[in-house]
Design an enzyme around this catalytic site. Structure first.
Site, PDB file in Angstrom:
ATOM      1  N   HIS A  69     -20.939 -53.873  26.521  1.00 47.26           N
ATOM      2  CA  HIS A  69     -22.270 -53.408  26.127  1.00 47.26           C
ATOM      3  C   HIS A  69     -22.450 -53.477  24.616  1.00 47.26           C
ATOM      4  CE1 HIS A  69     -22.358 -52.243  30.254  1.00 47.26           C
ATOM      5  NE2 HIS A  69     -23.656 -52.020  30.122  1.00 47.26           N
ATOM      6  N   PRO A  70     -23.688 -53.766  24.209  1.00 45.83           N
ATOM      7  CA  PRO A  70     -23.950 -53.913  22.777  1.00 45.83           C
ATOM      8  C   PRO A  70     -24.055 -52.565  22.070  1.00 45.83           C
ATOM      9  CG  PRO A  70     -25.978 -54.144  23.992  1.00 45.83           C
ATOM     10  CD  PRO A  70     -24.873 -54.025  25.015  1.00 45.83           C
ATOM     11  N   SER A  86     -30.945 -56.503  27.456  1.00 43.75           N
ATOM     12  CA  SER A  86     -30.610 -55.493  26.451  1.00 43.75           C
ATOM     13  C   SER A  86     -31.624 -55.483  25.314  1.00 43.75           C
ATOM     14  CB  SER A  86     -29.209 -55.717  25.890  1.00 43.75           C
ATOM     15  OG  SER A  86     -28.245 -55.333  26.845  1.00 43.75           O
ATOM     16  N   GLU A  89     -34.702 -53.757  26.667  1.00 43.19           N
ATOM     17  CA  GLU A  89     -34.455 -52.328  26.870  1.00 43.19           C
ATOM     18  C   GLU A  89     -34.441 -51.583  25.537  1.00 43.19           C
ATOM     19  OE1 GLU A  89     -31.978 -53.187  30.963  1.00 43.19           O
ATOM     20  OE2 GLU A  89     -30.872 -52.773  29.128  1.00 43.19           O
ATOM     21  N   GLN A  90     -33.767 -52.149  24.553  1.00 41.67           N
ATOM     22  CA  GLN A  90     -33.735 -51.496  23.246  1.00 41.67           C
ATOM     23  C   GLN A  90     -35.126 -51.456  22.617  1.00 41.67           C
ATOM     24  OE1 GLN A  90     -30.507 -52.063  20.529  1.00 41.67           O
ATOM     25  NE2 GLN A  90     -29.078 -52.638  22.156  1.00 41.67           N
ATOM     26  N   PHE A 121     -21.403 -46.786  22.119  1.00 42.83           N
ATOM     27  CA  PHE A 121     -22.133 -45.699  22.761  1.00 42.83           C
ATOM     28  C   PHE A 121     -23.073 -46.305  23.790  1.00 42.83           C
ATOM     29  CE2 PHE A 121     -26.036 -43.155  23.001  1.00 42.83           C
ATOM     30  CZ  PHE A 121     -25.506 -41.940  23.407  1.00 42.83           C
ATOM     31  N   VAL A 125     -31.309 -46.684  27.755  1.00 43.11           N
ATOM     32  CA  VAL A 125     -32.380 -46.599  26.764  1.00 43.11           C
ATOM     33  C   VAL A 125     -33.768 -46.684  27.392  1.00 43.11           C
ATOM     34  CG1 VAL A 125     -30.978 -47.370  24.818  1.00 43.11           C
ATOM     35  CG2 VAL A 125     -32.286 -49.039  26.120  1.00 43.11           C
TER      36      VAL A 125
END
Length: 175
Positions: A69-70, A86, A89-90, A121, A125
């Site tokens: 995961h980023p 991702s 989502e971010q 972490f 999101v």
């Protein structure tokens, strides 16, 4: 059985993996293994199959999944491994539009978290806003490594469930 789940259950392993392989970040092996649990009567059964694969995976595989995961709130263009999902989502949580002060706080929090746990972490999101994410990152840094591993895996399952619903909606639309 719903027509969508009849179609999903009838897929061969390669097609199933192609369809659901991106639910878990850079980890198509989860979809490949979940395919073995078919037929799927409904969404709950499908999601349970994915969760079970993650839950019974060896600890090293779970940690590899977590580490795929980023880091949240990286500056655009810095992380070329960031998947489209991702990125979207971010962006939905406003992490692509941080002020310099917010970005500095995210960077410091990410670094403190990674220093303690040796992993990024992870939080769903799409169900959070940037202030909540920052507060959770700072709060969860007080967890033990085992608590945080379990929390990260639960968040990954939440992310995958939302992505799965997106795939299923697309299948229903193109029925």
């Amino acid at each position: 059985m719903n027509n969508v789940f009849t179609r999903v259950s009838a897929l061969n392993q390669d097609d199933f993996t192609t369809l659901f392989g991106a639910l878990y970040e850079h980890s198509p092996w989860i979809a490949q293994e979940a395919w073995l649990a078919r037929p799927f009567q409904n969404e709950d059964a499908l999601l349970a199959a994915f969760r079970k694969v993650v839950a019974i995976a060896p600890s090293a595989a779970q940690m590899a999944l977590i580490r795929e995961h980023p880091e949240l709130a990286r500056k655009v263009g810095v992380d070329d491994t960031l998947t489209t999902a991702s990125q979207n989502e971010q962006a939905s949580a406003g992490l692509d539009r941080l002020t310099p002060a917010e970005h500095a706080r995210f960077t410091a929090s990410n670094e403190a978290y990674r220093a303690k746990f040796d992993m990024p972490f992870i939080i769903c999101v799409r169900l959070s806003e940037k202030d909540h994410i920052l507060n959770e990152m700072e709060r969860r840094t007080r967890n033990t490594a085992d608590e945080e591993r379990r929390t990260a895996l639960a968040e990954i399952d939440r992310i995958a469930a939302i992505r799965c619903r997106d795939v299923l909606k697309a299948l229903e639309t193109h029925a």
